[in-house]
Every structure is written in structure tokens, then in C-alpha cells.
Motif scaffolding. Structure first.
Motif, mmCIF file in Angstrom:
data_model
loop_
_atom_site.group_PDB
_atom_site.id
_atom_site.type_symbol
_atom_site.label_atom_id
_atom_site.label_comp_id
_atom_site.label_asym_id
_atom_site.label_seq_id
_atom_site.Cartn_x
_atom_site.Cartn_y
_atom_site.Cartn_z
ATOM 1 N N VAL A 250 24.068 71.425 48.707
ATOM 2 C CA VAL A 250 23.668 70.066 49.077
ATOM 3 C C VAL A 250 22.151 69.932 48.935
ATOM 4 O O VAL A 250 21.403 70.746 49.480
ATOM 5 N N PRO A 251 21.667 68.937 48.202
ATOM 6 C CA PRO A 251 20.226 68.749 48.009
ATOM 7 C C PRO A 251 19.570 68.138 49.247
ATOM 8 O O PRO A 251 19.141 66.979 49.244
ATOM 9 N N TRP A 252 19.460 68.937 50.299
ATOM 10 C CA TRP A 252 19.026 68.412 51.594
ATOM 11 C C TRP A 252 17.633 67.789 51.558
ATOM 12 O O TRP A 252 17.412 66.707 52.108
ATOM 13 N N GLU A 253 16.687 68.458 50.911
ATOM 14 C CA GLU A 253 15.308 67.966 50.956
ATOM 15 C C GLU A 253 15.156 66.596 50.307
ATOM 16 O O GLU A 253 14.658 65.657 50.938
ATOM 17 N N PRO A 254 15.589 66.435 49.036
ATOM 18 C CA PRO A 254 15.454 65.086 48.454
ATOM 19 C C PRO A 254 16.341 64.057 49.146
ATOM 20 O O PRO A 254 15.992 62.877 49.201
ATOM 21 N N MET A 255 17.472 64.509 49.679
ATOM 22 C CA MET A 255 18.350 63.595 50.401
ATOM 23 C C MET A 255 17.641 63.015 51.622
ATOM 24 O O MET A 255 17.623 61.797 51.846
ATOM 25 N N LEU A 256 17.028 63.888 52.418
ATOM 26 C CA LEU A 256 16.387 63.435 53.650
ATOM 27 C C LEU A 256 15.077 62.688 53.393
ATOM 28 O O LEU A 256 14.576 61.999 54.275
ATOM 29 N N LYS A 257 14.535 62.823 52.176
ATOM 30 C CA LYS A 257 13.336 62.074 51.815
ATOM 31 C C LYS A 257 13.672 60.740 51.136
ATOM 32 O O LYS A 257 12.781 59.980 50.781
ATOM 33 N N SER A 258 14.970 60.462 50.973
ATOM 34 C CA SER A 258 15.407 59.281 50.240
ATOM 35 C C SER A 258 15.213 58.013 51.078
ATOM 36 O O SER A 258 15.820 57.844 52.138
ATOM 37 N N ILE A 259 14.382 57.108 50.609
ATOM 38 C CA ILE A 259 14.135 55.850 51.308
ATOM 39 C C ILE A 259 15.403 54.996 51.409
ATOM 40 O O ILE A 259 15.671 54.409 52.470
ATOM 41 N N PRO A 260 16.225 54.906 50.340
ATOM 42 C CA PRO A 260 17.463 54.126 50.479
ATOM 43 C C PRO A 260 18.383 54.651 51.578
ATOM 44 O O PRO A 260 19.073 53.871 52.229
#
Length: 465
Positions: A250-260
Motif C-alpha cells: 500500500v502506497p501509504w506515504e503518497p496516499m496520506l499526502k493526497s489532498i483529494p
């Protein structure tokens, strides 16, 4: 990739060009008819599942009115100066054998909110053992029900063709509203004619019955379904082939940084503040301010959710029609429906606090407020599947965790603010809910997206849905 949220006030026009979906312009696999299809059978079974889920969730709101000794939550003479008695004309003897508990207003707030700390089978003995045990059991019920929405989102990521998402998800999740519609008045009737304990026995038994049907008829994916047609399986799989990720981690870092993603979090939190405030406290408002008796209380408390149920079903059909037939971008539809579904309820909720003892207008405004909230199901509520279908279950788990906070603290705060049950105190409760709703709507309109995000597909290759 366009920066989510740029465009500000004229977002609808900007998003129209930036989020034009190839799926809406390219040739699609021929759709398999809905009648008797596996995907619509899943939607119907999910509908009844969420029906029972919310019936079990809200029945305590009505039962609590009958469980508490008269006036233990009020200081003396607090209700007599609000509105005159508004009793039913029915002259039917009511059952009075149900046990009463001396719970004050604060304790009732904690009990109503305890569900959100995490099942109903041990509800009755828990009440006799004490408030702490009752709160613990309600928390365990919430724990059991808490996995259902993320699990259902994860299933729909494998089952829902993109251009049928609004329809399929609105059908399944609309069961929650109908469960509220049926549970509130039925719980009131059970309390009146029988005993409040049967509120929990009846709905608990129905939940067990539904469970066996679910185990027998449902599969996690089209590939593992034993009765799905070959044509439908191929239709679903081909429509999703470019949207699902094969990444094992799971791409946790980019997921949690996702503004949408955070736009959905804020909208989900904000909407739930109003929704849960009314869900848990509307029977109390009907009794203590508008002075309806227990029979009318259950029926009128259910009316707003009937409107919401109808709105959810219709808005799901309209949303997919606008995307498929009118070629509107996904983000345009999601933002528009969210704005309607959050600003509309805020306006009518505030208005409900300023009409005094006009029973007709009070019920009408509360009904319109909750009805308009149904637009959100085809707005932010399924946006997880738009931006990251492979991780929709995880995203809903994240947003729903934040959105559970209003259920935990909203009833407690509302009860703390309404110790004397004056109209002014309830106006404050409605003001707070409306303000939070308005903020969430604006935040989502600025920063939401309708595109599958880079981090949500294999190799970070961009696809738009």
C-alpha cells in the motif's frame, strides 16, 4: 497531473476540462442488463444489510426516551415553558412494564455516543448491570459495525463498473436510511405497546437471519462468484482493467499526502456531525421541545430519513446519467452533489431552530434538511472509488475514522448545551452543526478530484475515471 483544487471559485468550469474522463468518450464494453445480475443482487443484499445495520444503531435513540425516568434529565419546569403538549389523539393504553433508569442528561449523551467507541445481544442485561456496562456493550456493537462500510467499499472496487458506481452504491447504502425510517417509528410502537426490551430482541434476530443469506449468496469478487454469467464477469473486469493497481504494498506515504483524500476526510467529518447529531438526538428534540408523544415521536423522527432515502436513490441515478449521457466530468458531479447535500441541510437546520412551536414547519424543515443530505452519497461519499479504486476500502477506513469522531462527541456536546432544553440552547446546537457542514462543503469544492490518482495505479501511470 493538475494540482487538485486549483481554480477556486470557478472550479466547475476548470474541472470540466481538466477531468474529462476517457471512460466517457471511449467505446465501452457492452453493459450487461441489470435485472437478475450478480452485481445488482449484491447491491440489494447490501441494501438489506445496511438497513439492519442502521436499525440496530438508532433503535436506542427511541428506546432511551422510554428507558429514562420522567424528568430525570431536566431541571424543574424546563419543558413547560417551551411548547404546549402535542399529544396523539389515539386513546390506546400503553405498556408501562419497561424498567426505568435514573440517567441524567450527561449520562444519556455518553450512552448515545458510546456506540461510536465501537453488539446488541447483551443490551438488556448490560443496562441492569450499570451505565458502564451498557456503554461498553454499545462500544462493542460499534466495533462490529465499524468494518462494514470499508469492507463494502472494498467489494465495490471489484464489482462496480465506473459508470454504474453511483447507482450501485446508492442502492446499497440507501438501506441505511430506510433502516432508520423503519426502526424509529417501529421502535416507538414496540415501546408503547410491548416493552422497550423487544426493540433490541427483534432487530437483533433479523440481523442474524440476514447474515446467513449473505454468507450463502455473496462472493468477494466476480472471479469467485459461483452463479455470475460469463458475459457479466467479462463486462465488469474489462471496465475496471485500467483502474486497478497490481502493487502488492500500500502506497501509504503518497496516499496520506493526497489532498483529494483529505478533502473527503473533511467533508465526511463535517457531514457526519449534522447527521449523527440528528440521528441520536432528534427523538429527544421531538419529545422535549416539540412535545410529541412516543408514538408520534418515532414516526416524525423517521420522516426526514425517508426523504433522505428517496433522495439517495434518485441522486445515484441522476449522477450516473449526467456522467454517461451528458458527459459531465466526474469531479463536477461529485462537487455539485456535495455542495447541495451539505449547504442545503445547513440552511434548513438553522431555519428549524427559529420557527418556535410551529410543529408543521419544524418537521418540514428538519425533513428537508436531512433529505438534501442524500445528495452526498453520490458526492464525497463514493469519491474514494473515483480517486483510488484499488484502495477504496482503506481510504474509507481512514475517512470514516475521522468521521466517527462526531458520533462520539456530537451527542455529548449537544447534551451539555441543552441542559434546560430551551429553544435557544437547541439553536446553538443547530448553529454549530450547520457551520461545520458549510466548512466541509467549501473545503471539498476547493480540493476534491475525480481522477484516479498517480499513486493508486501500477507504475504511477495516470488514468482518469
Amino acid at each position: 497531473m493538475r494540482t487538485p483544487g486549483s481554480g477556486g471559485g470557478d472550479y466547475l468550469e476548470a474541472e470540466e476540462g481538466a477531468d474529462r474522463t476517457p471512460l466517457l468518450n471511449e467505446s465501452q464494453p457492452d453493459a450487461v442488463p441489470a435485472c437478475c445480475s450478480a452485481r445488482y443482487n449484491l447491491a440489494i443484499l447490501a441494501f438489506f444489510g445496511f438497513f439492519l445495520l442502521y436499525a440496530l444503531r438508532v433503535n436506542l435513540s427511541v428506546a432511551l426516551v422510554d428507558m429514562v425516568e420522567p424528568n430525570t434529565s431536566l431541571t424543574k419546569n424546563t419543558t413547560s415553558s417551551v411548547c404546549p403538549e402535542h399529544s396523539s389523539t389515539l386513546n390506546v393504553p400503553r405498556n408501562t412494564t419497561g424498567k426505568k433508569y435514573s440517567w441524567d442528561s450527561d449520562t444519556q449523551g455518553w450512552i448515545l455516543g458510546s456506540f461510536f467507541y465501537g453488539y446488541i445481544i447483551t443490551q438488556i442485561p448490560a443496562a441492569d448491570l450499570g451505565v458502564g456496562y451498557l456503554i461498553a456493550v454499545r462500544a462493542l456493537e460499534g466495533l462490529g459495525e465499524g468494518v462494514t462500510f470499508p469492507a463494502m467499499h472494498a467489494m465495490w472496487s471489484s464489482w462496480a463498473p465506473p459508470l454504474e458506481r453511483s447507482k450501485l452504491l446508492s442502492i446499497s447504502y440507501a438501506g441505511a436510511q430506510l433502516g432508520t425510517v423503519v426502526s424509529l417509528p417501529l421502535s416507538g410502537l414496540i415501546c408503547y405497546y410491548m416493552n422497550w426490551v423487544y426493540v433490541f430482541y427483534i432487530f437483533g434476530a433479523l440481523g442474524i437471519l440476514w447474515f446467513f443469506f449473505w454468507i450463502w449468496l455473496v462472493s468477494d469478487t466476480p472471479q469467485t462468484h459461483r452463479r455470475i454469467s460469463h458475459a457479466e464477469r467479462e463486462y465488469i473486469l474489462s471496465s475496471l482493467k485500467d483502474q486497478l493497481s497490481t502493487q502488492k504494498s500500500v502506497p501509504w506515504e503518497p496516499m496520506l499526502k493526497s489532498i483529494p483524500l483529505w478533502a473527503i476526510v473533511v467533508a465526511h467529518f463535517s457531514y457526519n456531525w449534522t447527521f449523527y447529531t440528528l440521528l441520536t438526538l432528534l427523538p429527544t428534540y421531538m419529545k422535549e421541545i416539540l412535545r410529541f408523544d412516543v408514538q408520534e415521536n418515532g414516526l416524525l423522527s423517521a420522516l426526514p430519513y425517508f426523504g433522505c432515502w428517496v433522495c439517495i436513490i434518485l441522486s445515484g441515478q441522476i449522477a450516473d446519467y449526467l456522467r454517461e449521457k451528458r458527459n459531465l466530468s466526474t469531479v463536477c458531479v461529485r462537487k455539485t452533489f456535495t455542495l447541495i447535500g451539505m449547504i442545503g441541510p445547513a440552511v434548513f437546520l438553522v431555519a428549524a431552530g427559529f420557527i418556535g412551536c410551529d410543529y408543521t414547519l419544524a418537521v418540514a424543515f428538519l425533513t428537508i434538511s436531512t433529505t438534501l443530505g442524500g445528495f452526498c452519497t453520490s458526492g464525497y461519499s463514493i469519491n474514494h472509488l473515483d480517486i483510488a479504486p484499488s484502495y477504496a476500502g482503506i481510504l474509507l477506513g481512514i475517512t470514516n475514522s475521522f468521521a466517527t469522531i462526531p458520533g462520539m462527541v456530537g451527542p455529548v456536546i449537544a447534551k451539555l448545551l441543552t441542559h434546560h432544553n430551551t429553544m435557544g440552547e437547541w439553536q446553538t446546537v443547530f448553529y454549530i452543526a450547520a457551520s461545520i457542514n458549510l466548512f466541509g462543503a467549501i473545503f471539498f469544492a476547493l480540493f476534491a478530484s475525480g481522477e484516479v490518482q498517480d499513486w493508486a495505479v501500477s507504475g504511477y501511470h495516470m488514468h482518469r475515471n
